[in-house]
Scaffold this motif. Structure first.
Motif, PDB file in Angstrom:
ATOM      1  N   GLU A  42      -9.441  -4.141  14.848  1.00 18.51           N
ATOM      2  CA  GLU A  42      -9.312  -4.859  16.114  1.00 18.51           C
ATOM      3  C   GLU A  42      -7.976  -5.575  16.211  1.00 18.51           C
ATOM      4  O   GLU A  42      -7.383  -5.675  17.279  1.00 18.51           O
ATOM      5  CB  GLU A  42     -10.438  -5.888  16.286  1.00 18.51           C
ATOM      6  CG  GLU A  42     -11.839  -5.325  16.252  1.00 18.51           C
ATOM      7  CD  GLU A  42     -12.375  -5.188  14.829  1.00 18.51           C
ATOM      8  OE1 GLU A  42     -11.917  -5.933  13.936  1.00 18.51           O
ATOM      9  OE2 GLU A  42     -13.235  -4.323  14.614  1.00 18.51           O
ATOM     10  N   GLU A  43      -7.500  -6.109  15.079  1.00 16.67           N
ATOM     11  CA  GLU A  43      -6.241  -6.848  15.052  1.00 16.67           C
ATOM     12  C   GLU A  43      -5.104  -6.014  14.482  1.00 16.67           C
ATOM     13  O   GLU A  43      -3.970  -6.480  14.433  1.00 16.67           O
ATOM     14  CB  GLU A  43      -6.414  -8.133  14.242  1.00 16.67           C
ATOM     15  CG  GLU A  43      -7.482  -9.057  14.804  1.00 16.67           C
ATOM     16  CD  GLU A  43      -7.660 -10.297  13.950  1.00 16.67           C
ATOM     17  OE1 GLU A  43      -6.759 -10.617  13.145  1.00 16.67           O
ATOM     18  OE2 GLU A  43      -8.709 -10.950  14.086  1.00 16.67           O
ATOM     19  N   ASP A  44      -5.386  -4.821  14.008  1.00 20.44           N
ATOM     20  CA  ASP A  44      -4.409  -3.895  13.428  1.00 20.44           C
ATOM     21  C   ASP A  44      -3.622  -4.553  12.297  1.00 20.44           C
ATOM     22  O   ASP A  44      -2.396  -4.527  12.267  1.00 20.44           O
ATOM     23  CB  ASP A  44      -3.458  -3.364  14.506  1.00 20.44           C
ATOM     24  CG  ASP A  44      -2.650  -2.179  13.993  1.00 20.44           C
ATOM     25  OD1 ASP A  44      -3.191  -1.402  13.197  1.00 20.44           O
ATOM     26  OD2 ASP A  44      -1.470  -2.049  14.388  1.00 20.44           O
ATOM     27  N   ARG A  45      -4.355  -5.189  11.362  1.00 26.00           N
ATOM     28  CA  ARG A  45      -3.702  -5.830  10.223  1.00 26.00           C
ATOM     29  C   ARG A  45      -4.634  -5.850   9.019  1.00 26.00           C
ATOM     30  O   ARG A  45      -5.839  -5.600   9.130  1.00 26.00           O
ATOM     31  CB  ARG A  45      -3.259  -7.248  10.564  1.00 26.00           C
ATOM     32  CG  ARG A  45      -4.388  -8.225  10.770  1.00 26.00           C
ATOM     33  CD  ARG A  45      -3.862  -9.604  11.180  1.00 26.00           C
ATOM     34  NE  ARG A  45      -4.945 -10.554  11.296  1.00 26.00           N
ATOM     35  CZ  ARG A  45      -5.139 -11.567  10.449  1.00 26.00           C
ATOM     36  NH1 ARG A  45      -4.307 -11.769   9.459  1.00 26.00           N
ATOM     37  NH2 ARG A  45      -6.157 -12.389  10.612  1.00 26.00           N
ATOM     38  N   TRP A  46      -4.040  -6.125   7.855  1.00 24.52           N
ATOM     39  CA  TRP A  46      -4.777  -6.235   6.604  1.00 24.52           C
ATOM     40  C   TRP A  46      -4.948  -7.711   6.256  1.00 24.52           C
ATOM     41  O   TRP A  46      -4.064  -8.525   6.508  1.00 24.52           O
ATOM     42  CB  TRP A  46      -4.017  -5.558   5.469  1.00 24.52           C
ATOM     43  CG  TRP A  46      -3.970  -4.076   5.578  1.00 24.52           C
ATOM     44  CD1 TRP A  46      -3.056  -3.326   6.251  1.00 24.52           C
ATOM     45  CD2 TRP A  46      -4.889  -3.157   4.987  1.00 24.52           C
ATOM     46  NE1 TRP A  46      -3.333  -1.995   6.115  1.00 24.52           N
ATOM     47  CE2 TRP A  46      -4.457  -1.860   5.340  1.00 24.52           C
ATOM     48  CE3 TRP A  46      -6.028  -3.292   4.206  1.00 24.52           C
ATOM     49  CZ2 TRP A  46      -5.132  -0.717   4.930  1.00 24.52           C
ATOM     50  CZ3 TRP A  46      -6.691  -2.154   3.786  1.00 24.52           C
ATOM     51  CH2 TRP A  46      -6.249  -0.892   4.153  1.00 24.52           C
ATOM     52  N   ILE A  47      -6.092  -8.070   5.662  1.00 22.43           N
ATOM     53  CA  ILE A  47      -6.302  -9.420   5.143  1.00 22.43           C
ATOM     54  C   ILE A  47      -6.746  -9.298   3.689  1.00 22.43           C
ATOM     55  O   ILE A  47      -7.396  -8.317   3.303  1.00 22.43           O
ATOM     56  CB  ILE A  47      -7.341 -10.219   5.961  1.00 22.43           C
ATOM     57  CG1 ILE A  47      -8.696  -9.518   5.999  1.00 22.43           C
ATOM     58  CG2 ILE A  47      -6.835 -10.498   7.350  1.00 22.43           C
ATOM     59  CD1 ILE A  47      -9.795 -10.374   6.580  1.00 22.43           C
ATOM     60  N   THR A  48      -6.361 -10.276   2.878  1.00 25.22           N
ATOM     61  CA  THR A  48      -6.750 -10.314   1.475  1.00 25.22           C
ATOM     62  C   THR A  48      -7.727 -11.460   1.282  1.00 25.22           C
ATOM     63  O   THR A  48      -7.445 -12.593   1.679  1.00 25.22           O
ATOM     64  CB  THR A  48      -5.518 -10.513   0.573  1.00 25.22           C
ATOM     65  OG1 THR A  48      -4.592  -9.456   0.826  1.00 25.22           O
ATOM     66  CG2 THR A  48      -5.927 -10.484  -0.895  1.00 25.22           C
ATOM     67  N   LEU A  49      -8.876 -11.167   0.673  1.00 26.66           N
ATOM     68  CA  LEU A  49      -9.914 -12.169   0.454  1.00 26.66           C
ATOM     69  C   LEU A  49     -10.409 -12.097  -0.978  1.00 26.66           C
ATOM     70  O   LEU A  49     -10.400 -11.033  -1.595  1.00 26.66           O
ATOM     71  CB  LEU A  49     -11.101 -11.930   1.395  1.00 26.66           C
ATOM     72  CG  LEU A  49     -10.848 -12.025   2.894  1.00 26.66           C
ATOM     73  CD1 LEU A  49     -12.066 -11.525   3.646  1.00 26.66           C
ATOM     74  CD2 LEU A  49     -10.540 -13.452   3.276  1.00 26.66           C
ATOM     75  N   ARG A  50     -10.854 -13.247  -1.516  1.00 26.03           N
ATOM     76  CA  ARG A  50     -11.559 -13.268  -2.802  1.00 26.03           C
ATOM     77  C   ARG A  50     -13.045 -13.317  -2.481  1.00 26.03           C
ATOM     78  O   ARG A  50     -13.559 -14.331  -2.025  1.00 26.03           O
ATOM     79  CB  ARG A  50     -11.169 -14.498  -3.613  1.00 26.03           C
ATOM     80  CG  ARG A  50      -9.843 -14.371  -4.307  1.00 26.03           C
ATOM     81  CD  ARG A  50      -9.584 -15.539  -5.204  1.00 26.03           C
ATOM     82  NE  ARG A  50     -10.302 -15.367  -6.456  1.00 26.03           N
ATOM     83  CZ  ARG A  50     -10.554 -16.379  -7.291  1.00 26.03           C
ATOM     84  NH1 ARG A  50     -10.189 -17.589  -6.998  1.00 26.03           N
ATOM     85  NH2 ARG A  50     -11.195 -16.151  -8.418  1.00 26.03           N
ATOM     86  N   VAL A  51     -13.719 -12.202  -2.684  1.00 20.84           N
ATOM     87  CA  VAL A  51     -15.124 -12.110  -2.323  1.00 20.84           C
ATOM     88  C   VAL A  51     -15.940 -11.660  -3.527  1.00 20.84           C
ATOM     89  O   VAL A  51     -15.420 -11.050  -4.458  1.00 20.84           O
ATOM     90  CB  VAL A  51     -15.343 -11.135  -1.141  1.00 20.84           C
ATOM     91  CG1 VAL A  51     -14.706 -11.662   0.122  1.00 20.84           C
ATOM     92  CG2 VAL A  51     -14.800  -9.769  -1.456  1.00 20.84           C
TER      93      VAL A  51
END
Length: 78
Positions: A42-51
């Motif tokens: 939807e935002e055309d981007r990557w996100i990095t998360l600690r999950v």
């Protein structure tokens, strides 16, 4: 950096080590955290998360957009 899942808020649990002689000593059950990149179409981007690993399974089942929406509703994301 604390060991807390970014989307579900899972933290370490406390319990007992129990020996064969039934002696009990306190221990900590850590969360299985993984640093993972997710793509948001939807935002055309990557996100990095600690999950947590269990959260990754939930993301695979429900999709990243639904899990992010639920995390915002629960107050884990601003």
């Amino acid at each position: 950096m604390s060991r807390v899942c970014a989307l579900t808020g899972k933290k370490a649990m406390v319990g007992n080590n129990v020996s064969h002689a039934m002696n009990k000593t306190k221990r900590k059950f850590s969360v299985n955290l993984v640093k993972k990149r997710f793509y948001l179409p939807e935002e055309d981007r990557w996100i990095t998360l600690r999950v947590a690993a269990s959260t990754i399974k939930t993301i695979n089942k429900n999709g990243i957009a639904a899990v992010l929406k639920q995390a915002k509703a629960n107050g884990f994301i601003k």
